[in-house]
Design a protein around this motif. Structure first.
Motif, short mmCIF file in Angstrom:
data_model
loop_
_atom_site.label_atom_id
_atom_site.label_comp_id
_atom_site.label_asym_id
_atom_site.label_seq_id
_atom_site.Cartn_x
_atom_site.Cartn_y
_atom_site.Cartn_z
N ASP A 40 0.83 -1.21 0.00
CA ASP A 40 0.00 0.00 0.00
C ASP A 40 0.86 1.26 0.00
O ASP A 40 0.61 2.19 -0.77
CB ASP A 40 -0.93 0.02 1.22
N ILE A 41 1.88 1.28 0.85
CA ILE A 41 2.77 2.44 0.95
C ILE A 41 3.45 2.69 -0.41
O ILE A 41 3.44 3.81 -0.92
CB ILE A 41 3.85 2.23 2.06
N VAL A 42 4.02 1.63 -0.98
CA VAL A 42 4.73 1.75 -2.26
C VAL A 42 3.76 2.19 -3.36
O VAL A 42 4.07 3.10 -4.15
CB VAL A 42 5.42 0.40 -2.63
N ALA A 43 2.57 1.59 -3.40
CA ALA A 43 1.59 1.91 -4.45
C ALA A 43 1.11 3.36 -4.35
O ALA A 43 1.03 4.07 -5.37
CB ALA A 43 0.40 0.95 -4.38
N LEU A 44 0.80 3.82 -3.15
CA LEU A 44 0.27 5.18 -2.98
C LEU A 44 1.35 6.24 -3.22
O LEU A 44 1.07 7.27 -3.83
CB LEU A 44 -0.38 5.34 -1.62
N CYS A 45 2.57 5.98 -2.76
CA CYS A 45 3.67 6.93 -3.04
C CYS A 45 3.92 6.97 -4.55
O CYS A 45 4.10 8.05 -5.12
CB CYS A 45 4.94 6.51 -2.31
N GLY A 46 3.89 5.81 -5.19
CA GLY A 46 4.06 5.74 -6.64
C GLY A 46 2.96 6.49 -7.38
O GLY A 46 3.23 7.18 -8.37
N LEU A 47 1.74 6.36 -6.91
CA LEU A 47 0.60 7.05 -7.52
C LEU A 47 0.79 8.57 -7.45
O LEU A 47 0.57 9.28 -8.43
CB LEU A 47 -0.68 6.63 -6.80
N ALA A 48 1.21 9.05 -6.28
CA ALA A 48 1.43 10.49 -6.09
C ALA A 48 2.56 10.97 -7.01
O ALA A 48 2.43 12.01 -7.67
CB ALA A 48 1.76 10.79 -4.64
N GLU A 49 3.64 10.21 -7.08
CA GLU A 49 4.78 10.60 -7.93
C GLU A 49 4.40 10.57 -9.41
O GLU A 49 4.72 11.49 -10.16
CB GLU A 49 5.98 9.68 -7.63
N MET A 50 3.70 9.51 -9.82
CA MET A 50 3.30 9.35 -11.21
C MET A 50 2.39 10.50 -11.68
O MET A 50 2.42 10.91 -12.83
CB MET A 50 2.57 8.01 -11.37
N ASN A 51 1.58 11.01 -10.76
CA ASN A 51 0.65 12.09 -11.10
C ASN A 51 1.23 13.48 -10.85
O ASN A 51 0.52 14.47 -10.95
CB ASN A 51 -0.66 11.91 -10.32
N GLY A 52 2.50 13.54 -10.51
CA GLY A 52 3.17 14.83 -10.35
C GLY A 52 2.73 15.61 -9.12
O GLY A 52 2.78 16.85 -9.12
#
Length: 139
Positions: A40-52
């Motif tokens: 969850d941590i990795v996915a949500l941080c990735g989501l935030a980064e991917m969306n700028g």
């Protein structure tokens, strides 16, 4: 101001919302279904980064009287996990009435219970984000 992503963190789902490119409106995104703390941590941080996202705002659930609950403690621990996995600044916001407001809106829209489960958390996240935007613009 940059784009801000908001999370409404629950035990089973995380509601996700993001500001529009101008940073003026909170837009609900797809609800994230939890798969385990680390994932969850990795996915949500990735989501935030991917969306700028230039900032992450997480709702902090307090009791109606403002005191902390077991859920507040769990949410703080999750937020600490987010902070340690990303360079994006992570802030918190009071989310006391957001899920209640989201539920009321969906019931008034005559949405079936099964369908509400898919969107309620992201709508709650958009309320968290709207509140945050308002407070920041008043500073």
């Amino acid at each position: 101001m940059g784009r801000i992503m908001a999370f409404d963190i629950g035990d089973k789902r995380v509601g996700v919302a993001m500001t529009d490119p101008l940073g003026m409106m909170a837009l609900p995104q797809k609800t994230y279904w939890r798969k385990g703390y680390e994932k969850d941590i990795v996915a949500l941080c990735g989501l935030a980064e991917m969306n700028g996202a230039t900032k992450i705002v997480c709702g902090l659930p307090f009791n109606f009287d403002g005191s902390e609950s077991e859920q507040t403690v769990k949410t703080r621990e999750f937020i600490d996990g987010l902070k340690s996995h990303t360079d994006i600044p992570v802030e918190t916001a009071d989310e006391r009435f957001t899920t209640l407001m989201a539920r009321r809106v969906l019931i008034e829209a005559d949405m079936r219970r099964e369908k509400r489960k898919d969107v309620i958390d992201s709508i709650a996240a958009s309320y968290i984000l709207e509140d945050y935007i308002k407070k920041e613009s008043n500073k």
